[in-house]
Design a protein around this motif. Structure first.
Motif, mmCIF file in Angstrom:
data_model
loop_
_atom_site.group_PDB
_atom_site.id
_atom_site.type_symbol
_atom_site.label_atom_id
_atom_site.label_comp_id
_atom_site.label_asym_id
_atom_site.label_seq_id
_atom_site.Cartn_x
_atom_site.Cartn_y
_atom_site.Cartn_z
ATOM 1 N N ARG A 212 6.746 -7.893 3.450
ATOM 2 C CA ARG A 212 7.280 -9.141 2.913
ATOM 3 C C ARG A 212 6.183 -9.929 2.208
ATOM 4 O O ARG A 212 6.406 -10.504 1.130
ATOM 5 N N ALA A 213 4.981 -9.933 2.813
ATOM 6 C CA ALA A 213 3.861 -10.634 2.171
ATOM 7 C C ALA A 213 3.501 -9.976 0.850
ATOM 8 O O ALA A 213 3.208 -10.657 -0.145
ATOM 9 N N LEU A 214 3.527 -8.635 0.808
ATOM 10 C CA LEU A 214 3.254 -7.929 -0.445
ATOM 11 C C LEU A 214 4.306 -8.245 -1.504
ATOM 12 O O LEU A 214 3.977 -8.475 -2.679
ATOM 13 N N PHE A 215 5.577 -8.275 -1.099
ATOM 14 C CA PHE A 215 6.658 -8.590 -2.035
ATOM 15 C C PHE A 215 6.507 -10.009 -2.567
ATOM 16 O O PHE A 215 6.641 -10.249 -3.779
ATOM 17 N N GLN B 193 9.219 -2.485 4.502
ATOM 18 C CA GLN B 193 8.545 -1.759 5.575
ATOM 19 C C GLN B 193 7.763 -0.570 5.009
ATOM 20 O O GLN B 193 6.626 -0.307 5.417
ATOM 21 N N LEU B 194 8.391 0.129 4.077
ATOM 22 C CA LEU B 194 7.730 1.289 3.479
ATOM 23 C C LEU B 194 6.497 0.870 2.689
ATOM 24 O O LEU B 194 5.452 1.540 2.729
ATOM 25 N N ALA B 195 6.601 -0.246 1.983
ATOM 26 C CA ALA B 195 5.438 -0.755 1.261
ATOM 27 C C ALA B 195 4.320 -1.113 2.224
ATOM 28 O O ALA B 195 3.141 -0.812 1.986
ATOM 29 N N GLY B 196 4.693 -1.768 3.354
ATOM 30 C CA GLY B 196 3.694 -2.088 4.355
ATOM 31 C C GLY B 196 3.025 -0.842 4.900
ATOM 32 O O GLY B 196 1.797 -0.796 5.073
ATOM 33 N N PHE B 197 3.815 0.205 5.152
ATOM 34 C CA PHE B 197 3.273 1.459 5.667
ATOM 35 C C PHE B 197 2.306 2.094 4.670
ATOM 36 O O PHE B 197 1.171 2.472 5.021
ATOM 37 N N LEU B 198 2.735 2.210 3.404
ATOM 38 C CA LEU B 198 1.905 2.890 2.402
ATOM 39 C C LEU B 198 0.647 2.094 2.064
ATOM 40 O O LEU B 198 -0.439 2.666 1.916
ATOM 41 N N ILE B 199 0.783 0.801 1.931
ATOM 42 C CA ILE B 199 -0.388 -0.009 1.574
ATOM 43 C C ILE B 199 -1.363 -0.071 2.737
ATOM 44 O O ILE B 199 -2.582 -0.046 2.541
ATOM 45 N N ILE C 167 9.824 -4.448 -7.652
ATOM 46 C CA ILE C 167 8.688 -5.011 -6.918
ATOM 47 C C ILE C 167 7.978 -3.919 -6.128
ATOM 48 O O ILE C 167 6.733 -3.848 -6.097
ATOM 49 N N PHE C 168 8.754 -3.050 -5.484
ATOM 50 C CA PHE C 168 8.178 -1.952 -4.694
ATOM 51 C C PHE C 168 7.301 -1.058 -5.558
ATOM 52 O O PHE C 168 6.163 -0.714 -5.191
ATOM 53 N N ILE C 169 7.791 -0.691 -6.740
ATOM 54 C CA ILE C 169 7.022 0.176 -7.635
ATOM 55 C C ILE C 169 5.775 -0.538 -8.148
ATOM 56 O O ILE C 169 4.688 0.048 -8.242
ATOM 57 N N GLN C 170 5.899 -1.821 -8.486
ATOM 58 C CA GLN C 170 4.725 -2.567 -8.954
ATOM 59 C C GLN C 170 3.649 -2.643 -7.878
ATOM 60 O O GLN C 170 2.450 -2.538 -8.175
ATOM 61 N N ILE C 171 4.063 -2.811 -6.615
ATOM 62 C CA ILE C 171 3.090 -2.867 -5.523
ATOM 63 C C ILE C 171 2.363 -1.538 -5.402
ATOM 64 O O ILE C 171 1.124 -1.489 -5.301
#
Length: 849
Positions: free
Chosen positions: A222-225, A347-353, A409-413
């Motif tokens: 959520r913070a990344l988004f 959640q997936l973004a948090g995991f990958l980052i 947003i997910f792809i940009q992150i």
């Protein structure tokens, strides 16, 4: 002497002062006599010896006085000193008595000291034993203390310091306590403690993964988004302030250089939402490194991390993925709604980052770069079919926009952290394809409503404002601006243009955000959507309408089709060259990647249908003209001249005027011109056929026929004069010569018949100027049917025998011999230079042919 010096102003007075000083100096020295000799010599030489002696006497006298004074003072001092000496003697006697007393006491305490010394020696021996015991006890306490500190450090999760303390403990060498049972147990437990530290450090790392990382994936994501959304807004503001940046998108090199410091310094582990400490990670790494077990740590950590990944993916059903990793196109989506998709992607973004950040922070000591990339590729391979299946299940514009926002947003992150996103970008392209499909279906429904409301009547413009609105929305280069006026097309054209503009704007506004790579696939989607809309919606409806048997509907539909067809190129120009912001932003991205332009293929389909429609229109008009000509009838035997055109010719003329001035008035210029030529050419053919099929006609009948043809020619002239380009550009008006040429042959034949003979025809200069379209045999053929010609020429011709079927010689049926007939024909045709078919005069069937 003093008086002498003062009276005679002795110049040696200064010298006397000097001698006095020197005398004082000499007397103060031990060898004063040697010092006075030079002074005496000087006084002798200068003749001042007497003065010198006087000065010496004075000095001696002063010295004696000083000595006498000192003698008196010294006597007092001596008396005082004698008294002091007496007192000292008395004090010395007292001290001597005291010393004797002390000596007596010392001799009495000597024996006591000797006894105490013996006691002291025994005490020292005891103290040495006590110190030895104390040392042993302290050593034991030290070992116990170190052991307790190691245990406490383990409890405090300070594993590295515990390990260092353990190593220090293992290096302790105390022979005095090595044989003690408890020390043996402590030293034997060092390997167990080492294993305990290792296991505890990894257990702490596992708990950190579970409690600090896995549970915080939603917060991290959520913070990344939120950070990426704010970054998009900030970059949008920068582009608004500096138009030169409009071609650059998020994560481009320029954007990263100009990115605000607050975004550059964003830390996914420490921000407003989460604060995660990497100490357990560093502790585990340094502990395992110290124990030379780094490979074991890497293996265990990878297993633990893969379990986290599987647990994350287990939140969505995996039944839609086959063995090859490609999803089945099932209707059931893996996500209940857009919010579920967003939460999962966060959640997936948090995991990958987190994987990327932790690995880069630890210099890839836990997981190698290749392991990170392999896991990401594997995850994306499983994820893409799930996302595609979800996108295909979305049926509303709102859900697709939500999906675009989340995926974008997910792809940009991921792109910001240097992940390869081309596979995921295809999902975003699929979202765009679905969105375009929905918008084209909306357009089709709206077009159906508009076409049902269309009255197929030209649009009347009665105000400048309305005219400007029409010009603004239509895809057509209007030329004339005066109002009021009637525009050729019906309301379906401008209203459809409005909907087309809405469709295009919706498509490009949708693309303007998150679509950083406007590749050929995206351009093909746009081209296909617009071509499909133009062909399968607009052209399909127009094709239905142009098949109407009602001229007005067919004509108006053809006009609309012409405008729609010309609009195709205008739409292309808008997409490729318009400076409208929503188009320019997307187009610059397209130019920077593929350099391709939108090329619509629907123009050819419009041309094909227009050609069919023109043929239908021509056939319809031909049928109507033929039907009208079925009622045509001329009295070729009349001897009465008409003052007006015959009634049926006037009916034909009025019909043509009405058709071209009203029904076909707004047809495209080229079609209307072709239709004019075709219609009047058909009339000319019919008129010529009537003239050919008649076996006989009077001069009055030809005059009446001439009046009828002149009337039709006047209609041609009136329609041609009324022709002017209404809206179309770069088109020429119909040539009067082109229209008149259709009746030229008929007109020359009528003029020849009106002359009543062939005298002018046989003159080459006259014939080429007035009758160049009439062949000699045709001139004879038609002239023979004229009653006045028959009276003046054919009645005087002798009869001739019927021509032999086997002979190549042609004869004219009539009176007189054959020679006379040939002579007469030669005189008509100009000395026989044109061959005539004489059989045509006697056989009506061959005349008709």
């Amino acid at each position: 002497m003093t008086q002498r010096i003062g009276d005679h102003e002795n110049p040696d007075l200064p010298m006397a002062g000097v001698n006095s000083s020197l005398i004082q100096y000499s007397l103060n020295s031990e060898n004063y006599l040697d010092q006075l000799v030079p002074l005496m010599k000087t006084a002798l030489k200068s003749g001042t010896l007497e003065d010198f002696i006087n000065e010496l006497d004075d000095t001696t006298r002063i010295r004696e006085e000083e000595l006498q004074s000192l003698s008196f003072k010294s006597a007092d001092d001596i008396l005082a000193s004698v008294e002091s000496i007496s007192k000292v003697q008395d004090r010395s006697a007292d001290i001597q008595q005291h010393l004797q007393s002390v000596s007596q006491r010392l001799s009495s305490t000597g024996l006591e000291l000797s006894e105490k010394k013996k006691i002291l020696v025994s005490y020292k021996k005891l103290h040495s034993k006590i110190n030895e015991t104390t040392y042993i006890l302290n050593s034991c306490l030290e070992v116990l203390d170190r052991t307790n500190k190691i245990v406490d450090l383990i409890k405090q999760e300070n594993y590295y310091n515990a390990l260092k303390k353990l190593e220090d403990l293992s290096n302790v060498h105390l022979p005095e306590i090595e044989n003690f049972e408890f020390t043996k147990r402590i030293f034997n437990s060092i390997p167990s403690l080492r294993n305990l530290i290792q296991e505890s450090s990894f257990s702490s790392l596992s708990n950190w993964l579970k409690n600090d990382i896995e549970k915080n994936w939603p917060h991290i994501g959520r913070a990344l988004f939120e950070n990426m959304i704010e970054l998009n807004d900030d970059w949008k503001r920068q582009k608004a302030d500096d138009p030169s940046l409009k071609t650059y998108r998020i994560n481009s090199s320029i954007e990263r250089c100009l990115r605000s410091e607050v975004f550059k310094s964003f830390d996914p582990l420490r921000n407003r939402s989460v604060k995660i400490d990497l100490t357990p990670v560093y502790n585990a790494i340094i502990v395992f490194q110290t124990l030379e077990e780094s490979e074991k740590l890497r293996d265990d950590y990878n297993k633990e991390w893969n379990l986290k990944r599987e647990r994350l993916l287990s939140q969505i059903p995996m039944d839609d993925i086959n063995a090859n990793g490609y999803g089945k196109q099932s209707v059931q989506s893996a996500f209940k709604n857009s919010k579920a998709l967003t939460i999962f992607l966060q959640q997936l973004a948090g995991f990958l980052i987190m994987d990327k950040v932790v690995n880069s922070s630890t210099e890839y000591q836990l997981r190698t770069r290749q392991s990170t990339l392999d896991m990401y590729d594997s995850l994306v391979t499983k994820l893409v079919p799930i996302l595609l299946n979800h996108v295909r299940s979305l049926t509303t514009e709102e859900t697709l926009i939500d999906a675009k926002e989340s995926l974008g947003i997910f792809i940009q992150i991921l792109e910001d952290y240097d992940y390869e996103v081309s596979s995921l970008y295809k999902v975003l392209v699929t979202v765009f394809r679905s969105f375009v499909s929905i918008k084209t279906k909306e357009f089709e429904r709206e077009y159906g409503r508009l076409t049902n409301e269309d009255n197929l009547m030209p649009v009347h413009v009665d105000s400048e404002r309305f005219y400007r609105n029409v010009v603004a929305v239509c895809y057509y280069p209007f030329k004339y601006n005066e109002v009021p006026k009637t525009l050729p097309f019906s309301t379906i054209y401008p209203t459809t243009c409005v909907e087309l503009r809405k469709l295009i704007k919706n498509i490009y506004v949708f693309l303007d955000k998150y679509y950083s790579d406007i590749n050929s696939e995206v351009l093909v989607i746009i081209e296909s959507a617009l071509d499909d809309t133009l062909v399968n919606v607009i052209l399909k409806d127009l094709k239905t309408k142009v098949n109407s048997t009602i001229r007005e509907e067919l004509s108006q539909s053809l006009i609309n089709m012409e405008f729609f067809m010309n609009s195709v190129h205008e739409i292309e120009a808008q997409l490729n060259y318009s400076d409208e912001s929503f188009l320019a932003n997307v187009r610059t991205s397209s130019a920077s990647t593929t350099g391709a332009l939108i090329k619509l293929k629907s123009h050819k389909a419009f041309q094909e249908i227009r050609k069919e429609t023109e043929d239908n229109l021509f056939a319809l008009v031909d049928t109507k003209v033929n039907d009208l000509m079925d009622f045509a009838e001329w009295d070729w035997d009349t001897k009465q001249l008409n003052t007006n055109p015959t009634d049926f010719v006037q009916d034909i003329g009025q019909f043509l005027q009405m058709m071209f001035a009203s029904t076909f008035s707004n047809l495209p210029h080229n079609i209307k011109s072709l239709l004019l030529i075709r219609t009047f050419d058909l009339l000319a053919d019919h008129f010529m056929t009537f003239l050919k099929e008649s076996p006989f006609y009077t001069a009055e009948a030809i005059a009446n026929f001439d009046r009828d043809v002149t009337y039709i020619e006047s209609i041609i002239n009136s329609l041609n004069d009324a022709e002017e380009p209404e809206i179309a550009q770069n088109e020429e008006a119909t040539s009067s010569v082109s229209l008149q040429s259709m009746f030229m042959g008929l007109r020359q034949l009528i003029n020849l018949l009106r002359e009543g003979d062939l005298d002018g025809f046989k003159e080459d200069s006259i014939r080429m100027r007035k009758f160049n379209t009439i062949k000699p045999d045709e001139a004879i053929l038609f002239m023979k049917k004229l009653d006045t010609f028959q009276e003046t020429h054919l009645n005087s011709l002798p009869s001739s025998p019927q021509p032999d079927s086997g002979s190549g010689t042609n004869h004219v049926k009539g009176h007189g011999n054959g020679h006379g007939s040939i002579s007469t024909l030669q005189s008509v045709t100009g000395s026989g230079r044109f061959k005539l078919n004489y059989r045509a005069f006697s056989k009506n069937k061959e005349i008709q042919s």
